[in-house]
Design a protein around this motif. Structure first.
Motif, PDB file in Angstrom:
ATOM      1  N   GLY A   1       0.953  -1.155  -0.095  1.00 11.61           N
ATOM      2  CA  GLY A   1       0.132  -0.076   0.134  1.00 11.61           C
ATOM      3  C   GLY A   1       0.694   1.080  -0.009  1.00 11.61           C
ATOM      4  O   GLY A   1       0.478   2.265  -0.596  1.00 11.61           O
ATOM      5  N   ILE A   2       2.146   1.153   0.656  1.00  9.59           N
ATOM      6  CA  ILE A   2       2.689   2.281   0.842  1.00  9.59           C
ATOM      7  C   ILE A   2       3.519   2.803  -0.637  1.00  9.59           C
ATOM      8  O   ILE A   2       3.470   3.652  -1.093  1.00  9.59           O
ATOM      9  CB  ILE A   2       3.896   2.068   1.933  1.00  9.59           C
ATOM     10  N   TRP A   3       3.983   1.423  -1.301  1.00  3.95           N
ATOM     11  CA  TRP A   3       4.711   1.656  -2.362  1.00  3.95           C
ATOM     12  C   TRP A   3       3.599   2.253  -3.456  1.00  3.95           C
ATOM     13  O   TRP A   3       3.886   2.948  -4.397  1.00  3.95           O
ATOM     14  CB  TRP A   3       5.160   0.602  -2.875  1.00  3.95           C
ATOM     15  N   CYS A   4       2.274   1.700  -3.362  1.00  7.37           N
ATOM     16  CA  CYS A   4       1.166   2.174  -4.436  1.00  7.37           C
ATOM     17  C   CYS A   4       1.084   3.604  -4.065  1.00  7.37           C
ATOM     18  O   CYS A   4       0.899   4.520  -4.896  1.00  7.37           O
ATOM     19  CB  CYS A   4       0.084   1.551  -3.980  1.00  7.37           C
ATOM     20  N   ALA A   5       1.200   4.096  -2.781  1.00  2.23           N
ATOM     21  CA  ALA A   5       0.828   5.480  -2.212  1.00  2.23           C
ATOM     22  C   ALA A   5       1.800   6.445  -3.082  1.00  2.23           C
ATOM     23  O   ALA A   5       1.434   7.458  -3.419  1.00  2.23           O
ATOM     24  CB  ALA A   5       0.603   5.691  -0.702  1.00  2.23           C
ATOM     25  N   LEU A   6       3.213   5.897  -2.906  1.00  2.00           N
ATOM     26  CA  LEU A   6       4.212   6.699  -3.438  1.00  2.00           C
ATOM     27  C   LEU A   6       4.060   6.848  -5.204  1.00  2.00           C
ATOM     28  O   LEU A   6       4.279   8.038  -5.846  1.00  2.00           O
ATOM     29  CB  LEU A   6       5.343   6.238  -3.297  1.00  2.00           C
ATOM     30  N   ALA A   7       3.682   5.943  -5.617  1.00  3.72           N
ATOM     31  CA  ALA A   7       3.454   5.852  -7.017  1.00  3.72           C
ATOM     32  C   ALA A   7       2.324   6.962  -7.525  1.00  3.72           C
ATOM     33  O   ALA A   7       2.351   7.640  -8.548  1.00  3.72           O
ATOM     34  CB  ALA A   7       3.200   4.737  -7.860  1.00  3.72           C
ATOM     35  N   CYS A   8       1.137   6.798  -6.736  1.00  5.60           N
ATOM     36  CA  CYS A   8       0.070   7.663  -6.933  1.00  5.60           C
ATOM     37  C   CYS A   8       0.420   8.992  -6.817  1.00  5.60           C
ATOM     38  O   CYS A   8      -0.332   9.973  -7.409  1.00  5.60           O
ATOM     39  CB  CYS A   8      -1.223   7.226  -6.156  1.00  5.60           C
ATOM     40  N   SER A   9       1.206   9.327  -5.658  1.00  8.28           N
ATOM     41  CA  SER A   9       1.532  10.605  -5.308  1.00  8.28           C
ATOM     42  C   SER A   9       2.113  11.411  -6.843  1.00  8.28           C
ATOM     43  O   SER A   9       2.025  12.579  -6.800  1.00  8.28           O
ATOM     44  CB  SER A   9       2.815  10.839  -4.374  1.00  8.28           C
TER      45      SER A   9
END
Length: 470
Positions: A100-108
């Motif tokens: 979820g964190i890696w996905c959040a960074l990509a979405c940022s």
């Protein structure tokens, strides 16, 4: 006597009222604090200027559309974590959180890119030039800072998965404690701070997100948590878990996207009716947040309890948790609806301030808003079924069908009727709100039917053998 016996029996049973409240009350308190942040934004801006409160609605929802779309994907790590806890595979909780964190960074990265499109986006509307400029500024600040909210949602998956929701409550309340006074200071320029108006409201919100993220990170990334859940050692990308996150989380994010796009268009159309209808509707939506946002806490509680039950391959336990959550949600919603009807004028009076151009201006906004609040009271009663069953279906992994249902309802019961009204010249404030209310009713009916058909009983989210039979 029958009522007391029923309550006692359903209080202590597994997935009964006690379990729902254990998980749901801290989440409800968390959502109350989040609502307080949004509500005070609107409240202080209404005292600052009429243009500011008019601009805050459409810009805030447009930003929230992007944030919740990506957060729907990132936060699905919570459902994965809940199912891993139910399946007694706790060593996968940390890796699920990290995906979820890696996905959040990509979405940022995509959120930052969206900031460059703010000007052209708001220029599409027929809003007044001064309001367009404020909408653009507010959108950029909120959207650029949404990265902290996304990462915080991913980190909180650790607690969601276990049903330990008190730390999430602490983080969100702390964010509100920081945000609310900072809102006032930055909007009006007090104690040496610059007068930033609507931009100050956005900055204060972002600071609140940062505070919540720091608290969650301190509580999660501890050695004792790593021993059982691998919250530190599980940081590496895990393609198997990441695929499940994207597969089930993307429809969940798309659902938020469709709903918020519809609401954004709704406010766009209201803005075309003039400043008073737009300002009144924005205030009403702010008050509506007092009913909607706390209910999200119970929706997330349903997702957690259903996720754990499905991880144990116990779909009937998941049903029991869902219905008990619905009972509590309806009691809450019915109480709030009655309060809105009885005190509609008093609720609108809270927003009376020096920001209104004059007493006549506010009198028009108030009288319009009072009537609109009756619509909110009406559809709030059925919105409890929407929120609880959406949370339950999300916890079970039935996100693809849920997305399809919402898309169909938005197109055929909201967007097409609004477009028809505009083409035929029948657009009025009340015709628009009647359409919106009917959309909520139809959506609740469709979601309830989907839940009761029980096809979600056999969905396999984390790769364990699915339940055999009902």
């Amino acid at each position: 006597m029958f009522g007391f016996d029923y309550l006692r029996r359903h209080w202590s049973t597994p997935q009964g009222y006690r379990d729902v409240l254990r998980v749901g009350l801290p989440l409800l308190a968390s959502m109350v604090s989040t609502t307080a942040m949004q509500f005070t934004d609107r409240l202080f801006l209404s005292h600052y200027s009429l243009d500011a409160i008019a601009a805050s609605g459409i810009a805030g929802i447009a930003s929230l559309t992007l944030q919740m779309t990506f957060q729907g994907i990132c936060s699905y790590a919570a459902v994965l974590a809940a199912q891993y806890v139910g399946a007694r595979k706790c060593e996968n909780v940390g890796p699920a959180m990290w995906q979820g964190i890696w996905c959040a960074l990509a979405c940022s990265v995509m959120l930052i890119a969206a900031c460059f499109m703010a000007g052209p986006f708001f220029n599409i509307s027929n809003h007044e030039p001064g309001i367009k400029a404020l909408e653009t500024q507010y959108f950029i600040v909120l959207t650029a800072g949404s990265s902290f909210a996304l990462i915080g949602a991913a980190v909180s998956a650790f607690f969601f998965g276990q049903g330990r929701t008190k730390p999430i409550m602490v983080a969100n309340i702390a964010a509100a404690v920081v945000n609310i006074p900072l809102d006032y200071i930055l909007i009006f320029g007090l104690w040496g701070a610059p007068e930033m108006g609507i931009v100050g409201a956005g900055v204060a919100t972002v600071v609140g997100w940062v505070v919540a993220l720091i608290i969650l990170a301190v509580l999660v990334f501890r050695k004792k948590n790593d021993e059982s859940y691998r919250v530190i050692s599980g940081w590496r990308p895990n393609w198997g878990i990441f695929k499940r996150l994207v597969r089930f989380g993307t429809p969940s994010g798309a659902q938020f996207c469709v709903e918020f796009i519809a609401q954004t268009w709704f406010l766009f159309e209201l803005g075309n009716l003039g400043r008073v209808p737009q300002a009144a509707s924005n205030i009403v939506f702010a008050i509506n947040g007092l009913t909607f946002m706390p209910m999200l806490g119970l929706s997330m509680a349903a997702a957690t309890l259903v996720g754990q039950a499905m991880g144990r391959k116990k779909p009937l336990e998941a049903e029991r948790a869902s219905y008990h959550t619905l009972h509590l949600a309806f009691i809450y919603m019915a109480t709030v609806a009655v309060m809105i009807v009885l005190f509609a004028g008093n609720l609108m009076d809270i927003f009376k301030g020096s920001g209104m151009a004059g007493q006549e201006d506010f009198a028009l906004v108030r009288s319009t808003g009072v009537v609109l609040l009756y619509y909110v009271a009406l559809y709030s009663l059925v919105d409890s079924a929407n929120l609880v069953f959406i949370g339950a279906l999300k916890g079970a992994g039935d996100t693809m069908m849920m997305m399809k249902i919402i898309i169909v309802c938005v197109i055929f019961t909201l967007m097409l009727p609004m477009a028809a009204m505009r083409v035929t010249g029948l657009v009025t404030l009340h015709s628009m709100w009647i359409i919106f209310t009917c959309y909520i009713f139809v959506l609740a009916l469709c979601i309830t039917i989907r839940f009761r058909r029980r096809k979600w009983h056999k969905i396999n989210v984390i790769g364990t053998p699915p339940a055999q039979g009902v």
